[in-house]
Structure formats: C-alpha cells, structure tokens
Enzyme design. Structure first.
Site, PDB file in Angstrom:
ATOM      1  N   HIS A 174      47.633  57.717   4.957  1.00 36.76           N
ATOM      2  CA  HIS A 174      48.700  58.681   5.316  1.00 36.76           C
ATOM      3  C   HIS A 174      49.551  58.934   4.071  1.00 36.76           C
ATOM      4  CE1 HIS A 174      51.812  60.226   8.395  1.00 36.76           C
ATOM      5  NE2 HIS A 174      52.308  60.454   7.191  1.00 36.76           N
ATOM      6  N   HIS A 219      51.246  62.404   1.390  1.00 37.50           N
ATOM      7  CA  HIS A 219      51.586  63.834   1.273  1.00 37.50           C
ATOM      8  C   HIS A 219      51.470  64.220  -0.198  1.00 37.50           C
ATOM      9  CE1 HIS A 219      53.241  64.293   5.406  1.00 37.50           C
ATOM     10  NE2 HIS A 219      53.440  62.996   5.271  1.00 37.50           N
ATOM     11  N   LYS A 245      53.370  67.315  -1.528  1.00 38.94           N
ATOM     12  CA  LYS A 245      54.824  67.257  -1.724  1.00 38.94           C
ATOM     13  C   LYS A 245      55.216  66.386  -2.910  1.00 38.94           C
ATOM     14  CE  LYS A 245      56.592  67.690   3.041  1.00 38.94           C
ATOM     15  NZ  LYS A 245      55.418  67.529   3.904  1.00 38.94           N
ATOM     16  N   HIS A 287      51.975  63.176  13.296  1.00 41.24           N
ATOM     17  CA  HIS A 287      53.245  62.518  12.998  1.00 41.24           C
ATOM     18  C   HIS A 287      54.000  62.502  14.333  1.00 41.24           C
ATOM     19  CE1 HIS A 287      52.423  63.515   8.813  1.00 41.24           C
ATOM     20  NE2 HIS A 287      53.524  62.907   8.419  1.00 41.24           N
ATOM     21  N   GLU A 307      59.263  60.211  14.693  1.00 42.93           N
ATOM     22  CA  GLU A 307      59.887  59.657  13.477  1.00 42.93           C
ATOM     23  C   GLU A 307      61.403  59.800  13.624  1.00 42.93           C
ATOM     24  OE1 GLU A 307      58.380  61.402   9.882  1.00 42.93           O
ATOM     25  OE2 GLU A 307      59.474  60.009   8.586  1.00 42.93           O
ATOM     26  N   ASP A 344      52.743  57.178   2.708  1.00 38.16           N
ATOM     27  CA  ASP A 344      53.540  58.345   3.080  1.00 38.16           C
ATOM     28  C   ASP A 344      54.007  59.079   1.818  1.00 38.16           C
ATOM     29  OD1 ASP A 344      54.382  60.080   5.002  1.00 38.16           O
ATOM     30  OD2 ASP A 344      56.042  58.880   5.744  1.00 38.16           O
ATOM     31  N   ASN A 345      55.279  59.394   1.711  1.00 41.47           N
ATOM     32  CA  ASN A 345      55.745  60.276   0.632  1.00 41.47           C
ATOM     33  C   ASN A 345      55.990  59.525  -0.673  1.00 41.47           C
ATOM     34  OD1 ASN A 345      56.608  61.273   3.391  1.00 41.47           O
ATOM     35  ND2 ASN A 345      56.819  63.109   2.156  1.00 41.47           N
TER      36      ASN A 345
HETATM   37 ZN   LIG Z   1      53.945  61.615   6.734  1.00 43.07          ZN
END
Ligand SMILES: [Zn+2]
Length: 438
Positions: A80, A82, A85, A231, A234, A332-333
């Site tokens: 998972h 991104h 981004k 997602h 959250e 994640d990010n």
């Molecule tokens: Zn995410």
C-alpha cells in the site's frame, strides 16, 4: 563497511545465517524462542539451491561466505503506497498536519503539477529508493479522478515495464466512493484499469448510498475479473463502519477474488460487540487488511489546541490475525501532505509497526506482515519467503537478533537480487529540485 566477499560467479553459500522460521520453508519446530534458525543457504544461478541447518561450532567451509549469525530476510513486499503523490512536500506541504489539510494540498498540487513527466520522475525516484532498501514488490494507488486517470495510468504502465525484473509493480485506482455515482465514467475507469491489469479501488465513507455504490463496484470487478483494494475508515469517527459494509458486499456477491482493505482506524474506537460482528464478516469474506502505522500516527488524533494526541490511530491487527484474517503493514505516503516523512523502507515500517502495534514479546510470525502475507494478497508467487528453488532475493543485515535489528537503521544492509549484491546507494533529493520550484 558492510561488504561481503561474494564471488562474481554468483555461486556461493551463506554459512551461519539467521533465518526466521516464519519466512523460511521447512524450518518449523527448529527455531529458537525468537523464531530464528541458524542455516546455510546455497546460491547458484540467481536461485536458492538449498537451505540446511547450520552446525554451530563448525568452521566455515572454504569459499563460503560466513555471516557469523547475521539475520537474512527475504526481500520486502510493500502492498500500500502512493508513488504518484510521493516527494511533493517541498512544494505542497500540509499546513497543519491534518487530514483536511492533506486532502486540500494534495488535490491542489495534482491539479496544477501532475504532468506525465512530473509523475514519472517522482515515481522512478521512489522505486529506486525502495529497491535500494530491499523491496521487490509494490502496489501503488493512483489518483484517478479525471483528467488525472488519462495521465497517470499510461505512466504507470510504462514504468512497470521499465522496472520489470527488479520491482513487481501493481496499481489500484483511487477515487472517492461518491465519484463512482457517475456510472458511465466509473465503468470507463474500470475498463482502463482492466486494460492495464490493475486493481479496482476506492476510498469509502459513510455516504447514504454506500451499499448501492459498493454493489456496483463489486459487479464491475466481477465483470472485468479485477481484484479490489479499498481505503476504509481512516478516521476516529465511531460511526465509520465501511469495513463492515465492504465485507457484507463481498458476502452478498460471493466475491472470490482478492480484496485488500487499508487503514480501518475507526474499528479501534468501536464497542466490542460491533468489532466482533465486523471481524466475523471480514474473516468470512476472506478480506485481507493492511495497517499503515506511520501515516496513522501522523494524521490520526492530530490536535490544534496545543494538546497531546491520545491514541495511536492503528486498527485492531492482533484481533484480526487471531481470527485468521491476513494482515500486513505497509508504507502508505512518503514526503507528501499525508505524511511529511518516509522513504519506502520496509525495515523502517516493520520497526515502527513493532513499536506502535506491539508486534513483539513474542514476535511470532509477525514478520510475514511485510513479506509473504502481502505477497499472497498481491498474488505473487515465490515472493516474501526463502525456499530451495526460489529466487535468491534477500537482505543481509548486521543485526543478529530482534533488538539489534530493530534498534539501528541498518543503512548499510546488503541487498542481494538474483544472487548478487545490488548498489544500495539512495537517490539524491537534489535530483527533484527542479520539480519543486514554484
Ligand atoms: Zn493510502
């Protein structure tokens, strides 16, 4: 220096390696209390030829590479992320560290800056970073609201091809569930995703028509033969139960392909009865869950009244695992408005997850959460596990036990791909400077 005398032929044996039984085929029952076994790993032609118990006290064989008890793990799987981004923080920071601030800053940056060249260069930077840290498979979400879908998906297909053989790259489309109300547009996006062999994804919230929108999504996934990735929840809002709604939809549709759901933060805030009902349905629907502990710690319980956060933001991973629900942790990010930090280093993710989620005392089979569990969810064979006949894709650390492994960054780890050490130097941030200018 952390160099090893690995012969250029790529034919050698790692002697006295510490392998973790949960990530090695055939070592059940032989492990110490921390799950480690001492083993000799023979490598030839880019593959593991054999893994045999190491006879402690025996001198190293001539030509063997003596690891002196260092930990060796299979290359990581990050399910998972991104990548589209990533690394925009410098030009689009989150003004206050809040979820709303992240949404606004990321949306504005996307609308103004995400050309094919911009997305492609940041994705490539991210992949080189992850590769150097020892990751061999990544799933990224791709912001897919129009017109970004037409830009990012071709970039992804191009980059996946360029990285073939180094990183197995997958992509899931990312749209707000309310955007799927535009049926014609979303059906078109599902066709695009199917054409790129991607995964159908969305962010779910408690919108009034959530069940109907999920029904449509599941129907499209069945029609195109797509896996699903959500997602969900959250948030700390107790009434956020979209994980349960996803499980109910999966059971309604008798969905048989893979479903991965990320975050599920609100579950940790709900009463026991509600939690048990949700976990029963998630287990029956064979849904896998990925927790994103670093992002959750950053965004959840963010306060603006000079008070201190009171909860960790992560979901109920222990309770899920106890019910047989496949559980993973992931990055994640990275350096974007949703998370100011991060470097796609799965050792860092595992280290932080251990501390935030208490994946220790005992460690048990938690290492699977960054290796073979996400590999199975991503339908990758021969990944996240060490076994004879499998690829010699592994990471050699300095640490010889959990406290040594998880106390230092292990920045000098050795990453072996196809039996040979790779260059683990990280790309220079300055490479992206021209993309960060106003
Ligand atoms: Zn995410």
């Amino acid at each position: 220096m952390n160099k090893l005398p690995i012969p250029p032929s790529g034919i050698y044996t790692f002697e006295n390696a510490r392998l973790h039984a949960s990530l090695t085929v055939g070592f059940d029952g032989l492990a110490d209390a921390d799950g480690f076994v001492s083993a000799d790993v023979a490598i030839n032609g880019g593959r593991i030829v054999s893994i045999a118990p190491h006879r402690l006290g025996t001198p190293a064989s001539p030509g063997a590479v003596d690891l002196k008890g260092r930990i060796v793990l299979p290359c990581f799987v990050d399910c998972h992320t991104h990548l589209d981004k990533g690394h925009i923080w410098q030009r689009s920071p989150n003004p206050d560290g809040s979820f709303a601030g992240a949404l606004y800053a990321a949306h504005a940056d996307r609308a103004a800056r995400w050309s094919a060249k911009d997305v492609s260069r940041r994705m490539d930077f991210a992949l080189r970073t992850a590769f150097a840290h020892g990751t061999k498979a990544i799933r990224t979400h791709l912001d897919s609201a129009a017109p970004q879908d037409a830009i990012s998906w071709p970039v992804f297909e191009d980059i996946r091809e360029k990285w073939h053989g180094r990183i197995d790259l997958q992509a899931a489309c990312l749209v707000g569930i309310e955007e799927t109300r535009d049926q014609a547009w979303f059906a078109g996006l599902a066709r695009r995703v199917a054409g790129a062999r991607g995964v159908l994804g969305a962010v779910t919230y408690m919108v009034p028509d959530l069940d109907a929108l999920l029904d449509r999504m599941f129907a499209l996934a069945v029609e195109h033969g797509l896996d699903l990735d959500f997602h969900a929840d959250e948030t700390d809002a107790i009434d956020a139960i979209s994980l349960k709604k996803i499980a109910e939809a999966a059971l309604r549709h008798r969905f048989e392909r893979k479903i991965l759901v990320g975050h599920c933060c609100s579950l940790a805030r709900q009463p026991d009865g509600e939690v048990l009902d949700t976990l029963d349905k998630v287990a029956r629907a064979k849904i896998a869950v990925v927790s994103l502990p670093m992002c959750n710690l950053y965004l959840q319980d963010r306060r603006h009244d000079q008070t201190t956060p009171r909860w960790r933001g992560v979901t109920l991973l222990h309770e899920m695992k106890a019910r047989g629900i496949p559980v993973a942790v992931a990055s994640d990010n990275t350096r974007d408005p949703f998370y100011a930090y991060g470097d796609l280093d799965m050792l860092e993710v595992y280290r932080m997850a251990t501390r935030i989620l208490h994946l220790d005392h005992p460690v048990g089979d938690w290492p699977r959460a960054v290796a073979q569990t996400p590999a199975k969810t991503m339908q990758l064979d021969n990944t996240g596990v060490l076994q004879p006949g499998g690829p010699a894709d592994l990471v050699v650390f300095k640490g010889r036990n959990w406290t040594e492994l998880l106390s230092r960054p292990e920045a000098d780890r050795i990453v072996i791909r196809d039996g040979k050490p790779i260059d683990t130097s990280l790309p220079d941030y300055a490479e992206l400077d021209d993309l960060m200018r106003a």
